[in-house]
Design an enzyme around this catalytic site. Structure first.
Site, PDB file in Angstrom:
ATOM      1  N   ARG A 109     -30.058 -14.987   9.194  1.00  0.00           N
ATOM      2  CA  ARG A 109     -29.647 -15.283  10.199  1.00  0.00           C
ATOM      3  C   ARG A 109     -28.189 -16.452   8.952  1.00  0.00           C
ATOM      4  O   ARG A 109     -29.048 -17.552   9.287  1.00  0.00           O
ATOM      5  CB  ARG A 109     -30.081 -16.237  11.372  1.00  0.00           C
ATOM      6  CG  ARG A 109     -28.883 -16.753  11.915  1.00  0.00           C
ATOM      7  CD  ARG A 109     -29.686 -16.613  13.721  1.00  0.00           C
ATOM      8  NE  ARG A 109     -30.674 -17.940  13.671  1.00  0.00           N
ATOM      9  CZ  ARG A 109     -31.054 -18.434  14.340  1.00  0.00           C
ATOM     10  NH1 ARG A 109     -31.714 -17.058  16.332  1.00  0.00           N
ATOM     11  NH2 ARG A 109     -31.862 -19.151  14.399  1.00  0.00           N
ATOM     12  N   HIS A 113     -24.766 -13.613  14.941  1.00  0.00           N
ATOM     13  CA  HIS A 113     -23.649 -13.532  15.756  1.00  0.00           C
ATOM     14  C   HIS A 113     -24.299 -11.850  16.356  1.00  0.00           C
ATOM     15  O   HIS A 113     -23.873 -10.798  16.576  1.00  0.00           O
ATOM     16  CB  HIS A 113     -22.564 -12.934  16.091  1.00  0.00           C
ATOM     17  CG  HIS A 113     -21.846 -14.301  16.612  1.00  0.00           C
ATOM     18  ND1 HIS A 113     -21.307 -14.750  18.065  1.00  0.00           N
ATOM     19  CD2 HIS A 113     -21.639 -15.998  16.205  1.00  0.00           C
ATOM     20  CE1 HIS A 113     -20.611 -15.853  17.926  1.00  0.00           C
ATOM     21  NE2 HIS A 113     -20.490 -16.814  17.165  1.00  0.00           N
ATOM     22  N   CYS A 175     -13.742 -15.330  15.577  1.00  0.00           N
ATOM     23  CA  CYS A 175     -14.876 -16.358  16.472  1.00  0.00           C
ATOM     24  C   CYS A 175     -15.063 -17.308  15.581  1.00  0.00           C
ATOM     25  O   CYS A 175     -16.191 -16.448  14.029  1.00  0.00           O
ATOM     26  CB  CYS A 175     -15.552 -15.316  16.788  1.00  0.00           C
ATOM     27  SG  CYS A 175     -16.804 -15.746  18.060  1.00  0.00           S
ATOM     28  N   GLY A 181     -21.295 -14.763   6.278  1.00  0.00           N
ATOM     29  CA  GLY A 181     -22.415 -14.105   5.301  1.00  0.00           C
ATOM     30  C   GLY A 181     -22.769 -12.950   5.541  1.00  0.00           C
ATOM     31  O   GLY A 181     -22.116 -11.850   4.960  1.00  0.00           O
ATOM     32  N   GLY A 182     -22.890 -12.694   7.094  1.00  0.00           N
ATOM     33  CA  GLY A 182     -23.061 -11.205   8.268  1.00  0.00           C
ATOM     34  C   GLY A 182     -21.531 -11.114   8.152  1.00  0.00           C
ATOM     35  O   GLY A 182     -21.313  -9.807   7.968  1.00  0.00           O
ATOM     36  N   ASN A 480     -20.099  -3.531  11.711  1.00  0.00           N
ATOM     37  CA  ASN A 480     -20.672  -5.122  12.169  1.00  0.00           C
ATOM     38  C   ASN A 480     -21.105  -5.497  13.702  1.00  0.00           C
ATOM     39  O   ASN A 480     -20.948  -7.013  14.457  1.00  0.00           O
ATOM     40  CB  ASN A 480     -18.793  -5.703  11.841  1.00  0.00           C
ATOM     41  CG  ASN A 480     -19.297  -6.343  10.496  1.00  0.00           C
ATOM     42  OD1 ASN A 480     -19.845  -6.741   9.755  1.00  0.00           O
ATOM     43  ND2 ASN A 480     -17.877  -6.938   9.805  1.00  0.00           N
ATOM     44  N   TYR A 481     -20.652  -4.419  14.146  1.00  0.00           N
ATOM     45  CA  TYR A 481     -20.816  -4.317  15.507  1.00  0.00           C
ATOM     46  C   TYR A 481     -22.075  -3.243  15.941  1.00  0.00           C
ATOM     47  O   TYR A 481     -21.475  -2.615  17.015  1.00  0.00           O
ATOM     48  CB  TYR A 481     -19.652  -3.952  16.815  1.00  0.00           C
ATOM     49  CG  TYR A 481     -17.907  -4.424  17.075  1.00  0.00           C
ATOM     50  CD1 TYR A 481     -17.930  -5.708  15.980  1.00  0.00           C
ATOM     51  CD2 TYR A 481     -16.519  -4.132  17.190  1.00  0.00           C
ATOM     52  CE1 TYR A 481     -17.120  -6.429  15.920  1.00  0.00           C
ATOM     53  CE2 TYR A 481     -15.927  -4.557  17.021  1.00  0.00           C
ATOM     54  CZ  TYR A 481     -15.781  -5.383  16.675  1.00  0.00           C
ATOM     55  OH  TYR A 481     -14.661  -6.631  16.553  1.00  0.00           O
TER      56      TYR A 481
END
Length: 547
Positions: A109, A113, A175, A181-182, A480-481
């Site tokens: 993590r 998000h 955001c 990272g992600g 990413n979603y």
């Protein structure tokens, strides 16, 4: 290999906590072995990672600190057997080595998000690596670059860049509390997408821990793996430690405009016109996104008040308000943008506006990792290749008015993002796409299971309704979603090729097959895995029994 770890005293304290925690009594030996493995892989330490186990004072607060979707804070949500917050890269190496040895999965993590909670939940025993302490940012303006550790948020990245230069930026998301990272590993985009393209296209180098516990950079990992982690999701291939990113030029003055229009003020006609203007007609220095919500017609709630759909036209122009007004008068006069609607500011200040903060919010708010409220939500995505008709829009509004707190976030494509080959990085959604839609349903976590089911059912019905209006063969989605409705693995969170090709082609189109080949080469036993990870070519049998 030098790996930093725990002192014997700390190890003893943790072992006591583990042994006195009832739910893991039957796994005592395995837990002892895991902790002893960390100890044996620890040498010449100058700092120590924090290790948290269930039912200790800080465990819950650490776990929940970066969970931004409250849907995954219920008592039935799976919890990690250990939470480890590394203070050094070598701590990550130790966790990888010991988790692999003792049959524990890893979740990583950086910001928390993840739409489906895959970065901090699992259906098998797992260790959570929380990178909150690995967030150093080293900006080099002379080289137009920066090294960014994976735990740094986008807000922190933007702030540190602006500290060094008012005319440098980075094309990441809106955001500020999202982990870099992600975000970058899934492609990443924001208000600079039409000017510069995807965030992942601006990665110059990376540091990654592989399944053997080795630290690799671009040279040692090879170009295939370097290609895969820039848009294909790094969680399938290793643990990202840091990105080296290329900075982009931004003007000293940009202009932001936020214009609200309701259905009664002609929002349907404006959105109908916007669909081609925003993607094709305005220059790439102009970004006009839509934020669609439901509001009360009256300023305050009162008996007899009714609801309506409100569309906010969110505009960023890389230049002065005078030039923006000229452009909008020429390309989109129907919006009736006025001088009073425009605010000139620095690029860094514009990131505050696009994050939804009030105008007077100080820039250092970007450093606050909990600056935005948490909510309970379900999200889905679509790419649109042909204009949606007025009848189609009216169908969306009709469904919106039946839901309590719905949102649409619609980002225009075009410009640079459409000019890049769909094979340059794993993110393939390029030429032919007009815009990206993010559907969201928010609700109060106190509504419980029935409430969740109601709102999730609503967003699924809206997604079904949109089928005729969006991309086809495959119906595309943005990685990413993440959306587990598209499919998920059925075997201990280990995706098979037949499982994964369904959602894999939605996220990556033909790039999915190359991602599979890279995965098969660098992680043949599929140590790095989750419910929507990239599979290997080989069938997986005889995996080590997990406890």
């Amino acid at each position: 290999m030098k790996i930093i770890s725990l002192t014997c005293a700390i190890l003893f304290q943790i072992l006591v906590l583990v042994l006195t925690t009832p739910w893991i009594a039957s796994s005592t030996t395995t837990h002892e072995d895991f902790l002893q493995c960390l100890e044996s892989n620890s040498h010449h330490f100058s700092s120590k990672p924090q290790v948290y186990v269930p039912k200790t004072v800080a465990y819950s607060s650490i776990l929940e600190s970066s969970i931004n979707n409250l849907r995954f804070t219920t008592p039935t949500t799976s919890k990690p057997q250990f939470i480890i917050t590394p203070n050094h890269e070598s701590h990550v190496q130790a966790v990888v080595i010991c988790s692999k040895k003792h049959g524990l999965q890893i979740r990583v993590r950086s910001g928390g998000h993840d739409f489906e909670g895959l970065s901090y939940t699992s259906n098998v025993p797992f260790v959570l690596i929380d990178l909150i302490n690995l967030r150093t940012i080293d900006v080099n303006i002379k080289e137009d670059s920066a090294w960014v550790q994976a735990g740094a948020t986008l807000g922190e990245v933007y702030y540190r860049i602006a500290e060094k230069s008012p005319v440098h930026g980075f094309p990441g998301g809106a955001c500020p509390t999202v982990g870099s990272g992600g975000h970058i590993s899934g492609g990443g985009f924001g208000a600079l997408v039409r000017k510069y393209g995807m965030a992942a296209e601006y990665v110059l180098d990376a540091r990654l821990v592989n399944a053997e516990g080795e630290i690799l950079n671009r040279e040692t990992m090879g170009e295939d793996l370097f290609w895969a982690i820039r848009g294909g999701g790094v969680a399938s291939f290793g643990v990202l430690l840091a990105w080296k990113i290329k900075l982009v030029p931004v003007p000293k003055v940009v202009t932001v405009s936020m214009i609200d229009r309701t259905l009664e003020q002609g929002a349907t006609d404006l959105v109908h016109k916007w669909r081609s203007v925003a993607s094709y007609e305005v220059p790439r220095d102009v970004f006009i996104a839509l934020h669609v919500t439901v509001v009360d017609k009256n300023a305050t709630r009162r008996e007899g008040s009714s609801r309506t759909v409100r569309v906010t036209f969110q505009v960023l122009y890389l230049g002065t308000s005078e030039k923006l007004l000229q452009l909008m008068e020429d390309k989109f006069p129907e919006l009736e943008m006025k001088k009073k609607d425009c605010r000139e500011m620095s690029w860094i200040k514009s990131t505050i506006s696009f994050a939804g903060f009030p105008n007077e919010t100080p820039i250092n708010s970007l450093l606050n990792r909990s600056s935005l409220p948490k909510t309970t939500f379900k999200a889905k995505s679509d790419f649109v290749t042909k204009p949606i008709s007025k009848a189609g829009l009216e169908g969306i509004w009709k469904r919106f008015l039946k839901e309590e707190r719905p949102e649409l976030l619609i980002a225009p494509w075009g410009g640079r993002v459409n000019e890049i080959s769909e094979h340059k990085i794993p993110f393939p959604h390029r030429a032919g796409n007009m815009y990206l839609i993010d559907y969201v349903s928010n609700w109060d976590n106190k509504e419980g299971i029935q409430g969740s089911e109601k709102h999730i059912s609503w967003i699924r019905e809206l997604h079904d309704y949109m089928t005729p209006y969006v991309s086809k063969s495959p119906r595309a989605a943005f990685f990413n979603y993440k959306d587990l409705d598209l499919g998920k693995s059925k075997l201990n969170a280990t995706s098979t090729h037949s499982d994964a090709r369904i959602w894999g082609h939605m996220y990556f189109k033909s790039n999915f097959e190359k991602l599979v080949k890279v995965k098969s080469k660098v992680d043949p036993t599929s140590f790095f895995t989750n419910e929507q990870s990239i599979p290997t070519l080989a069938s997986l049998h005889g995996r080590k029994k997990r406890f």
